[in-house]
Motif scaffolding. Structure first.
Motif, PDB file in Angstrom:
ATOM      1  N   ASP A 230      -9.578 -34.694 -14.965  1.00  0.00           N
ATOM      2  CA  ASP A 230     -10.239 -33.791 -14.022  1.00  0.00           C
ATOM      3  C   ASP A 230      -9.877 -32.332 -14.288  1.00  0.00           C
ATOM      4  OD1 ASP A 230     -11.360 -36.024 -12.875  1.00  0.00           O
ATOM      5  OD2 ASP A 230      -9.985 -36.085 -11.173  1.00  0.00           O
ATOM      6  N   VAL A 231      -8.620 -32.078 -14.664  1.00  0.00           N
ATOM      7  CA  VAL A 231      -8.216 -30.714 -15.009  1.00  0.00           C
ATOM      8  C   VAL A 231      -8.898 -30.270 -16.298  1.00  0.00           C
ATOM      9  CG1 VAL A 231      -6.277 -29.250 -15.709  1.00  0.00           C
ATOM     10  CG2 VAL A 231      -6.012 -30.827 -13.786  1.00  0.00           C
ATOM     11  N   LEU A 232      -8.912 -31.141 -17.309  1.00  0.00           N
ATOM     12  CA  LEU A 232      -9.570 -30.804 -18.572  1.00  0.00           C
ATOM     13  C   LEU A 232     -11.055 -30.527 -18.355  1.00  0.00           C
ATOM     14  CD1 LEU A 232      -7.902 -33.371 -21.014  1.00  0.00           C
ATOM     15  CD2 LEU A 232      -7.447 -30.917 -20.831  1.00  0.00           C
ATOM     16  N   ASP A 233     -11.668 -31.258 -17.452  1.00  0.00           N
ATOM     17  CA  ASP A 233     -13.078 -31.027 -17.148  1.00  0.00           C
ATOM     18  C   ASP A 233     -13.301 -29.602 -16.640  1.00  0.00           C
ATOM     19  OD1 ASP A 233     -15.876 -32.263 -16.535  1.00  0.00           O
ATOM     20  OD2 ASP A 233     -15.293 -31.261 -14.677  1.00  0.00           O
ATOM     21  N   LEU A 234     -12.326 -29.074 -15.909  1.00  0.00           N
ATOM     22  CA  LEU A 234     -12.451 -27.722 -15.354  1.00  0.00           C
ATOM     23  C   LEU A 234     -12.185 -26.638 -16.392  1.00  0.00           C
ATOM     24  CD1 LEU A 234     -10.637 -28.346 -11.964  1.00  0.00           C
ATOM     25  CD2 LEU A 234     -13.026 -27.640 -12.200  1.00  0.00           C
ATOM     26  N   VAL A 235     -11.219 -26.866 -17.272  1.00  0.00           N
ATOM     27  CA  VAL A 235     -10.753 -25.783 -18.162  1.00  0.00           C
ATOM     28  C   VAL A 235     -11.151 -25.982 -19.618  1.00  0.00           C
ATOM     29  CG1 VAL A 235      -8.786 -25.386 -16.649  1.00  0.00           C
ATOM     30  CG2 VAL A 235      -8.486 -26.841 -18.659  1.00  0.00           C
ATOM     31  N   GLY A 236     -11.613 -27.169 -19.998  1.00  0.00           N
ATOM     32  CA  GLY A 236     -11.888 -27.458 -21.401  1.00  0.00           C
ATOM     33  C   GLY A 236     -13.200 -26.866 -21.885  1.00  0.00           C
ATOM     34  N   GLU A 237     -13.347 -26.891 -23.223  1.00  0.00           N
ATOM     35  CA  GLU A 237     -14.579 -26.445 -23.872  1.00  0.00           C
ATOM     36  C   GLU A 237     -15.450 -27.648 -24.198  1.00  0.00           C
ATOM     37  OE1 GLU A 237     -15.366 -23.318 -24.297  1.00  0.00           O
ATOM     38  OE2 GLU A 237     -13.440 -22.521 -23.569  1.00  0.00           O
ATOM     39  N   GLU A 238     -16.755 -27.447 -24.147  1.00  0.00           N
ATOM     40  CA  GLU A 238     -17.683 -28.550 -24.392  1.00  0.00           C
ATOM     41  C   GLU A 238     -17.449 -29.184 -25.761  1.00  0.00           C
ATOM     42  OE1 GLU A 238     -22.499 -29.491 -24.503  1.00  0.00           O
ATOM     43  OE2 GLU A 238     -21.758 -27.632 -23.601  1.00  0.00           O
ATOM     44  N   ALA A 239     -17.153 -28.370 -26.777  1.00  0.00           N
ATOM     45  CA  ALA A 239     -16.958 -28.897 -28.127  1.00  0.00           C
ATOM     46  C   ALA A 239     -15.775 -29.860 -28.187  1.00  0.00           C
ATOM     47  CB  ALA A 239     -16.746 -27.752 -29.105  1.00  0.00           C
ATOM     48  N   THR A 240     -14.757 -29.602 -27.361  1.00  0.00           N
ATOM     49  CA  THR A 240     -13.575 -30.463 -27.340  1.00  0.00           C
ATOM     50  C   THR A 240     -13.796 -31.678 -26.457  1.00  0.00           C
ATOM     51  OG1 THR A 240     -12.149 -28.549 -27.675  1.00  0.00           O
ATOM     52  CG2 THR A 240     -11.098 -30.548 -26.850  1.00  0.00           C
TER      53      THR A 240
END
Length: 347
Positions: A230-240
């Motif tokens: 859920d945290v990665l969904d907020l801060v991550g990049e689409e490519a990753t």
């Protein structure tokens, strides 16, 4: 006091047993995971070509295979090395895959792991039925074990996952509290982690106390896994991520960091978050604005602290697990490695 508030206080060390390295874990389970992949392919064969095509497509999409990994390590840590662990490893991966298919249809997702989602490629109607077929095939495979304990675990798991999806649909676009959040992620994610560990115990035929220890490990690890997701969904990049960033907010889902900020934000900040959840897009309020609010209140770090605490609680739950032999000791060391992998990953 909420579940997260209790667990973030866990700080003490787990055990004198050293934690495995990533290479040691890979070397330990590489052949077994390859066997699980082959078994998945074998079990997903059907006279109906579209089912095989969808199953192959989903299998080729990769994924972490963490659920069969847990089952394999659980069984091995208890001294069980029979072929049933390979078949049941395929079962939990099939159940997980069926869940992803249905989730993507419900969420109208366009991508999954950087590829077009199955429902984009084949359409929702075919994928609903393919997901149903995978569910039934997984139970057919499990039935061949002739073990009522295994069937009981899988039936309870499926009920919890379906209930979790229905509850989440009811709450889309609405504000929820932490208790509701943890209930949802237990049902949708952590329950499968828990059952994967318990299936290893069921195969080994250990007593209920040991099964509970392993189940608690799976529960805590699953909660940590989903919080990090859920945290990665907020801060991550689409490519990753392999999917659009902030998908949860676009779908009207309030996750732990968002709930934390809602409880501490100003009136304007709370209204901004509510707007995104209601609109399910970032037209009126930008993604960057939401991130600024979350960072301003330490909400992202709060969520990560909760994830790390659950990861540590997972280690604590198996710290005194008996070791039958050297191979079991290596599996236990691998289980102690997994929580760190879960919290440190970037996708």
């Amino acid at each position: 006091m909420c579940d997260a508030a209790v667990t973030v206080k866990v700080k003490y060390s787990v055990s004198s047993l050293p934690i495995a390295t990533a290479k040691e874990v890979f070397d330990l389970v590489r052949d077994d995971l390859s066997a699980v992949e082959r078994e998945f392919g074998r079990q997903s064969k059907s006279e109906v070509v579209v089912i095989q095509d969808i199953a192959r497509y989903l299998l080729s999409g990769g994924g972490k295979r963490i659920r069969p990994l847990l089952l394999l390590l659980s069984a091995k840590a208890l001294g069980f090395t029979g072929e049933s662990r390979i078949r049941l490893g395929a079962v939990v991966e099939m159940l997980h895959t069926a869940t992803l298919v249905h989730d993507d249809i419900i969420d109208e997702a366009q991508t999954r792991r950087g590829k077009p989602s199955a429902n984009t490629a084949w359409g929702a109607s075919k994928c609903v039925l393919a997901g149903d077929w995978l569910y039934m095939q997984s139970f057919q495979t499990a039935l061949d074990e002739r073990n009522f304990k295994i069937l009981d675990l899988l039936i309870g798991l499926t009920q919890q996952m379906v209930e979790g999806e229905l509850l989440q649909m009811q709450k889309l676009g609405h504000l929820i509290n932490e208790e509701e959040y943890f209930d949802l992620i237990f049902r949708k994610t952590a329950m499968l982690f828990k059952v994967s560990m318990q299936l290893g115990a069921a195969l080994a035929g250990v007593d209920e106390t040991v099964e509970q220890q392993l189940g608690e490990y799976g529960r805590n690890l699953g909660l940590a896994f989903q919080i990090v997701d859920d945290v990665l969904d907020l801060v991550g990049e689409e490519a990753t991520l392999g999917k659009p960033a902030a998908s949860d907010l676009r779908e009207g889902k309030a996750t732990l960091a968002v709930i934390h900020a809602l409880e501490r934000g100003t009136g304007a900040e709370r209204e901004a978050i509510r707007t995104v959840l209601a609109d399910r897009d970032f037209t009126r309020v930008k993604h960057a604005t939401i991130l600024e609010i979350l960072r301003g209140h330490g909400s992202l770090e709060y969520a990560m602290d909760a994830a790390r605490a659950y990861a540590e609680a997972a280690r604590q739950s198996i710290a005194d697990l008996p070791q039958a032999n050297a191979e079991a000791g290596r599996a236990l060391r691998a289980l102690l490695w997994v929580p760190g992998y879960v919290t440190d990953r970037d996708r």
